[in-house]
Write an enzyme that holds these catalytic residues in place. Structure first.
Site, PDB file in Angstrom:
ATOM      1  N   GLY A  16      37.876  42.850  49.834  1.00 56.52           N
ATOM      2  CA  GLY A  16      37.440  41.463  49.969  1.00 56.52           C
ATOM      3  C   GLY A  16      36.564  41.300  51.194  1.00 56.52           C
ATOM      4  O   GLY A  16      36.566  40.261  51.849  1.00 56.52           O
ATOM      5  N   SER A  18      33.298  41.215  51.366  1.00 56.39           N
ATOM      6  CA  SER A  18      31.928  40.754  51.121  1.00 56.39           C
ATOM      7  C   SER A  18      31.679  39.328  51.587  1.00 56.39           C
ATOM      8  O   SER A  18      30.540  38.880  51.627  1.00 56.39           O
ATOM      9  CB  SER A  18      31.604  40.872  49.631  1.00 56.39           C
ATOM     10  OG  SER A  18      32.442  40.018  48.878  1.00 56.39           O
ATOM     11  N   GLY A  20      33.706  35.511  53.666  1.00 51.66           N
ATOM     12  CA  GLY A  20      34.864  34.870  54.276  1.00 51.66           C
ATOM     13  C   GLY A  20      35.485  35.675  55.409  1.00 51.66           C
ATOM     14  O   GLY A  20      34.785  36.281  56.230  1.00 51.66           O
ATOM     15  N   ARG A  41      34.192  42.691  44.101  1.00 50.34           N
ATOM     16  CA  ARG A  41      33.640  42.837  42.753  1.00 50.34           C
ATOM     17  C   ARG A  41      32.124  42.640  42.722  1.00 50.34           C
ATOM     18  O   ARG A  41      31.394  43.502  42.244  1.00 50.34           O
ATOM     19  CB  ARG A  41      34.315  41.838  41.790  1.00 50.34           C
ATOM     20  CG  ARG A  41      35.739  42.188  41.419  1.00 50.34           C
ATOM     21  CD  ARG A  41      36.423  41.015  40.773  1.00 50.34           C
ATOM     22  NE  ARG A  41      36.324  39.821  41.627  1.00 50.34           N
ATOM     23  CZ  ARG A  41      36.750  38.607  41.287  1.00 50.34           C
ATOM     24  NH1 ARG A  41      37.275  38.413  40.092  1.00 50.34           N
ATOM     25  NH2 ARG A  41      36.635  37.603  42.125  1.00 50.34           N
ATOM     26  N   ASP A  67      37.313  45.922  40.904  1.00 45.82           N
ATOM     27  CA  ASP A  67      38.322  44.870  40.837  1.00 45.82           C
ATOM     28  C   ASP A  67      39.642  45.494  41.284  1.00 45.82           C
ATOM     29  O   ASP A  67      40.038  46.531  40.750  1.00 45.82           O
ATOM     30  CB  ASP A  67      38.429  44.340  39.396  1.00 45.82           C
ATOM     31  CG  ASP A  67      39.276  43.075  39.311  1.00 45.82           C
ATOM     32  OD1 ASP A  67      40.354  43.030  39.946  1.00 45.82           O
ATOM     33  OD2 ASP A  67      38.861  42.132  38.616  1.00 45.82           O
ATOM     34  N   SER A 144      48.112  38.069  54.943  1.00 48.72           N
ATOM     35  CA  SER A 144      49.002  37.063  54.362  1.00 48.72           C
ATOM     36  C   SER A 144      48.390  35.701  54.642  1.00 48.72           C
ATOM     37  O   SER A 144      47.182  35.503  54.471  1.00 48.72           O
ATOM     38  CB  SER A 144      50.414  37.216  54.950  1.00 48.72           C
ATOM     39  OG  SER A 144      51.296  36.270  54.406  1.00 48.72           O
ATOM     40  N   TYR A 158      51.348  30.810  45.244  1.00 48.66           N
ATOM     41  CA  TYR A 158      50.569  31.515  46.278  1.00 48.66           C
ATOM     42  C   TYR A 158      51.488  31.999  47.395  1.00 48.66           C
ATOM     43  O   TYR A 158      51.413  33.159  47.825  1.00 48.66           O
ATOM     44  CB  TYR A 158      49.499  30.574  46.819  1.00 48.66           C
ATOM     45  CG  TYR A 158      48.673  31.119  47.968  1.00 48.66           C
ATOM     46  CD1 TYR A 158      47.710  32.102  47.761  1.00 48.66           C
ATOM     47  CD2 TYR A 158      48.860  30.647  49.263  1.00 48.66           C
ATOM     48  CE1 TYR A 158      46.945  32.578  48.817  1.00 48.66           C
ATOM     49  CE2 TYR A 158      48.100  31.123  50.325  1.00 48.66           C
ATOM     50  CZ  TYR A 158      47.145  32.088  50.096  1.00 48.66           C
ATOM     51  OH  TYR A 158      46.397  32.572  51.145  1.00 48.66           O
ATOM     52  N   LYS A 162      52.259  35.745  49.056  1.00 45.32           N
ATOM     53  CA  LYS A 162      52.015  36.048  50.473  1.00 45.32           C
ATOM     54  C   LYS A 162      53.310  36.395  51.209  1.00 45.32           C
ATOM     55  O   LYS A 162      53.296  37.188  52.149  1.00 45.32           O
ATOM     56  CB  LYS A 162      51.281  34.874  51.142  1.00 45.32           C
ATOM     57  CG  LYS A 162      49.849  34.681  50.608  1.00 45.32           C
ATOM     58  CD  LYS A 162      48.988  35.923  50.855  1.00 45.32           C
ATOM     59  CE  LYS A 162      47.528  35.705  50.480  1.00 45.32           C
ATOM     60  NZ  LYS A 162      46.709  36.894  50.740  1.00 45.32           N
TER      61      LYS A 162
END
Ligand SMILES: NC(=O)C1=CN([C@@H]2O[C@H](COP(=O)(O)OP(=O)(O)OC[C@H]3O[C@@H](n4cnc5c(N)ncnc54)[C@H](OP(=O)(O)O)[C@@H]3O)[C@@H](O)[C@H]2O)C=CC1
Ligand SMILES: CCCCCCCCCCCCCCCC(=O)[C@@H](N)CO
Length: 296
Positions: A16, A18, A20, A41, A67, A144, A158, A162
């Site tokens: 992840g 790519s 944020g 992805r 993925d 988390s 969610y 976490k």
């Protein structure tokens, strides 16, 4: 025991990565001279992320499109990337809604990506991590959320994913001691990222008292705390308080923090109860003014 995990000239692999928080972590690691690998992805976003890192820092950046739910694709990417020194399992998806109305398909997506996806990444990376060239201290850091330290209205599914990461981190740390691999788990508050934030009214009111953080700040704290081998990584003073209140049986590498946890355990439980009190008051008021049925 206190521990130091170097970043400079080492291979940092970020899922992840790519956009944020993941991209912010990548930029911080790049600024400290690490070799970077990013997995996500969308090739398009990966390419843009790579460009933005290479523009600012002179480091090697590799990108991998996969993925996390597809074990074979994840394994291929990690094998191609080569031995990893610091693995940041940051990818994740979040959909906030009351449990009763949230679709099981949406819940399953969160479990598959946040939990199973993390299992896939770690399982594929472990053999190569054990094989790392320098045999120096290595790290696996899991992303988390503060919603992984405390259950919050609208976060039921969610939060479950976490909270799950914490169990994974605590157990896995015991297994990987022998390999000089150190687990970390990060608990950010609401962070300003590109991701959309649709949530129930009550959730909005509860979160009002907790201002948003910038992804760059979370990235800085994450890399800094990974380097010092922290197990629990809160991102701000309020997060630190929640971490002390929920320390439980988690490991602690800082003697200072261990002492604070022991001495102030009672006080922090008191503060936690006040927070719950305030939260429940918000929910009761909202339900009353919206004439929802309320059990006394
Ligand atoms: N933003 C916040 O307020 C907070 C976020 N967190 C946690 O931090 C992490 C990052 O959040 P944030 O930066 O906001 O998220 P973003 O939505 O901005 O970025 C998510 C990243 O994960 C990747 N990703 C999503 N799904 C998959 C998948 N199935 N396979 C591979 N990669 C995937 C995305 O790329 P692509 O879509 O191209 O695959 C992207 O790179 C998450 O784990 C989140 O739960 C924790 C606390 C607060
Ligand atoms: C009744 C209960 C009261 C408890 C009060 C506790 C206050 C802590 C607020 C922390 C908010 C953290 C949200 C994480 C958001 C997240 O993970 C993102 N993915 C979504 O934006």
């Amino acid at each position: 025991r206190p521990i130091n995990i170097p970043i400079k000239n080492r291979h940092v692999f970020i899922t992840g990565g790519s956009m944020g928080i993941g991209l912010a972590i990548a930029k911080q690691a790049a600024s400290e001279g690490a070799r970077i690998s990013l997995l996500a992805r969308s090739v398009d976003r990966l390419q843009k992320a790579k460009e933005s890192i290479c523009q600012a820092y002179e480091v090697e950046v590799s990108i991998f499109s996969a993925d996390v739910r597809d074990y074979d694709a994840v394994e291929r990417a990690i094998k191609e990337a080569g031995p990893i020194d610091v693995l940041v399992v940051n990818h994740g998806v979040y959909y906030m809604e009351e449990f009763e109305t949230q679709g099981l398909d949406v819940m399953k997506t969160m479990v598959d990506v946040n939990l199973m996806g993390s299992f896939n990444v770690i399982k594929a990376a472990l053999p190569l991590m054990k094989d790392r060239k320098d045999k120096g201290p290595a790290s696996i850091a899991l992303m988390s959320s503060m919603a992984g330290q405390a259950g919050i209205y609208g976060f039921a599914a969610y939060s479950a994913t976490k909270f799950g990461l914490r169990g994974l981190a605590e157990a896995l740390q015991q297994e990987l001691l022998v390999n000089n691999i150190h687990l970390s788990i990060i608990f950010p508050p609401v962070t300003e990222t590109s991701a959309r934030e649709r949530m129930p009214e009550i959730t909005k009111i509860i979160l009002e008292s907790s201002p948003g953080m910038k992804a760059e700040e979370v990235g800085k704290i994450t890399i800094q705390s990974i380097k010092s081998g922290s197990f629990s990584i809160p991102c701000r003073l309020d997060g630190r308080a929640v971490a002390i209140a929920t320390a439980g049986l988690s490991p602690q590498t800082s003697f200072l923090m261990a002492s604070i946890e022991v001495v102030f355990a009672g006080l922090f439980r008191f503060v936690a109860l006040l927070l719950q009190w305030r939260g429940y008051e918000i929910i009761e008021k909202y339900n009353y003014s919206h004439k929802k049925q309320q059990v006394e």
